[in-house]
Design a protein around this motif. Structure first.
Motif, short mmCIF file in Angstrom:
data_model
loop_
_atom_site.label_atom_id
_atom_site.label_comp_id
_atom_site.label_asym_id
_atom_site.label_seq_id
_atom_site.Cartn_x
_atom_site.Cartn_y
_atom_site.Cartn_z
N ALA A 241 3.88 -8.67 -4.68
CA ALA A 241 2.72 -8.49 -4.38
C ALA A 241 2.32 -8.80 -2.90
O ALA A 241 1.19 -8.09 -2.41
CB ALA A 241 1.90 -9.02 -5.43
N ALA A 242 2.64 -9.99 -2.58
CA ALA A 242 2.25 -10.55 -1.07
C ALA A 242 2.83 -9.43 -0.19
O ALA A 242 2.28 -9.32 0.90
CB ALA A 242 2.90 -11.78 -1.07
N MET A 243 3.99 -9.04 -0.21
CA MET A 243 4.66 -7.93 0.49
C MET A 243 3.87 -6.63 0.66
O MET A 243 3.68 -6.23 1.79
CB MET A 243 5.99 -7.59 0.29
N PHE A 244 3.37 -6.10 -0.51
CA PHE A 244 2.55 -5.03 -0.67
C PHE A 244 1.25 -5.18 0.18
O PHE A 244 0.72 -4.54 0.71
CB PHE A 244 2.21 -4.63 -2.18
N SER A 245 0.54 -6.31 -0.16
CA SER A 245 -0.69 -6.69 0.89
C SER A 245 -0.31 -6.70 2.29
O SER A 245 -1.27 -6.41 2.87
CB SER A 245 -1.24 -8.20 0.08
N SER A 246 0.68 -7.44 2.79
CA SER A 246 1.06 -7.32 3.94
C SER A 246 1.17 -5.88 4.49
O SER A 246 0.72 -5.36 5.57
CB SER A 246 2.31 -8.14 4.22
N SER A 247 1.71 -4.74 3.92
CA SER A 247 1.90 -3.59 4.36
C SER A 247 0.74 -2.97 4.32
O SER A 247 0.50 -2.16 5.24
CB SER A 247 2.74 -2.80 3.02
N ILE A 248 -0.42 -3.03 3.46
CA ILE A 248 -1.53 -2.67 3.46
C ILE A 248 -2.15 -3.15 4.91
O ILE A 248 -2.86 -2.43 5.56
CB ILE A 248 -2.41 -3.14 2.19
N CYS A 249 -2.07 -4.40 5.17
CA CYS A 249 -2.72 -5.01 6.30
C CYS A 249 -1.96 -4.20 7.55
O CYS A 249 -2.83 -3.91 8.38
CB CYS A 249 -2.49 -6.40 6.42
N TRP A 250 -0.82 -3.96 7.46
CA TRP A 250 -0.06 -3.27 8.48
C TRP A 250 -0.61 -1.83 8.87
O TRP A 250 -0.60 -1.44 9.99
CB TRP A 250 1.31 -3.31 8.60
N LEU A 251 -1.02 -1.25 7.86
CA LEU A 251 -1.52 0.08 7.89
C LEU A 251 -2.83 0.16 8.55
O LEU A 251 -3.10 0.99 9.07
CB LEU A 251 -1.53 0.73 6.32
N VAL A 252 -3.65 -0.94 8.53
CA VAL A 252 -4.63 -1.11 9.17
C VAL A 252 -4.70 -1.37 10.53
O VAL A 252 -5.55 -0.88 11.39
CB VAL A 252 -5.77 -2.10 8.44
#
Length: 334
Positions: A241-252
């Motif tokens: 889930a933390a890696m998923f949150s990181s991916s969302i941040c990198w998309l922004v």
């Protein structure tokens, strides 16, 4: 001594199964046993004593090894109601409450929740309920600290206090709910540190998103390590889930699509490997959910072509399914 035993011993000696001195020893032992039985008629025969059933042990009342579900549910409801009451009281009267009232409200709720968790832990009763109450207490204590200090310093101090209490709870209670609370606290901490400490006032939200993405990668590493000493399934799922949150941040983040793809692929790949080794379905569910969200979104931002992304995903799906069929057929042939 019976003639049958003497004849049998003679036959065994003739056949070479026994030596003569062995047969004599058996004969002497049998004679001694017969003499002892004649001298004490009440003495039990060795074979009969060995075959006699053991006296039945008195059965005590069955021990209840499962906690009473009703007590557990009542504890959860009690903790949730207390937290809800504090939230309603705070939201409804925040403007009218003075600083002392705000601090005392949050502190009282935190003390009640943490105190109940400590008492249950000391009594070694309701370990899951104790962990759940401790999780709520950690979060409320962090909020009370933020209210007491206020400002950016209060936010950082609130996260630090909540994280310290959660760490103590993980070391002592070892509950899965404390892992979830720790993840939430670390997630808030990443956002607070990114916005209030590492990002300058002149920086844009898009540029600071990459800093948050890096922070969530660190959170994922922390939970990957926690999985070696605590609930592995929960810890590694939260790492995903933390890696998923990181991916969302990198998309922004500006031009962060490639990094989002890399992070959004590495996390699920690790979870799927863990699923192959342990057969824990939660790894596969979390890993596939991350891939399902990150890949289409990242590819669309890179290409700005929805139809092309859809075709590419269909092709990738077909290749993967074909590989699965071929590997399954090969294994069945072996």
């Amino acid at each position: 001594m019976s003639s049958r035993l003497d004849d049998e011993l003679s036959r065994l000696v003739s056949a070479g199964v026994l030596r003569q001195y062995q047969a004599d020893s058996i004969r002497d032992a049998a004679d001694a046993e017969i003499d002892a039985a004649l001298a004490d008629p009440g003495r039990p025969h060795p074979q009969a004593a060995a075959q006699a059933p053991e006296p039945a042990k008195p059965k005590g009342p069955p021990v209840d090894v499962h906690p009473n579900a009703l007590v557990e549910v009542l504890g959860y409801i009690g903790g949730a109601l207390l937290l809800g009451a504090v939230a309603l009281l705070t939201l409804a009267n925040w403007g009218e409450m003075g600083r002392a009232a705000r601090v005392s409200t949050g502190t009282t709720a935190a003390v009640v929740l943490l105190g109940a968790a400590v008492v249950l832990a000391l009594l070694r009763r309701r370990e899951q309920l104790s962990s759940a109450l401790a999780s709520l207490g950690c979060c409320v204590a962090g909020f009370a600290t933020y209210v007491a200090i206020e400002g950016e310093t209060g936010q950082v101090a609130g996260v630090a206090v909540a994280l310290a209490l959660a760490a103590v709870g993980l070391w002592w209670l070892e509950g899965s709910s404390l892992l979830v609370a720790t993840f939430g606290i670390l997630a808030v901490g990443v956002l607070v540190i990114t916005a209030d400490v590492l990002t300058p006032d002149t920086g844009s939200a898009a540029n600071s998103a990459g800093i948050a993405g890096t922070g969530f990668i660190i959170v994922a590493f922390v939970f990957a390590m926690l999985g070696l000493v605590r609930d592995q399934v929960t810890s590694w799922s939260l790492a995903g889930a933390a890696m998923f949150s990181s991916s969302i941040c990198w998309l922004v983040q500006e031009r962060g699509e490639i990094m989002a793809l890399a992070v959004g692929t590495a996390g699920p790949a690790a979870l799927l490997v863990a699923y192959g080794l342990t057969r824990r379905s939660s790894y596969a569910v979390v890993g596939c959910a991350i891939l399902l969200v990150i890949w289409p979104t990242s590819l669309y931002q890179l290409t700005d072509n929805m139809a092309g992304v859809a075709v590419g995903l269909v092709v990738a799906s077909g290749v993967l399914l074909l590989a699965v069929l071929m590997l399954s057929r090969r294994r069945s042939n072996e």
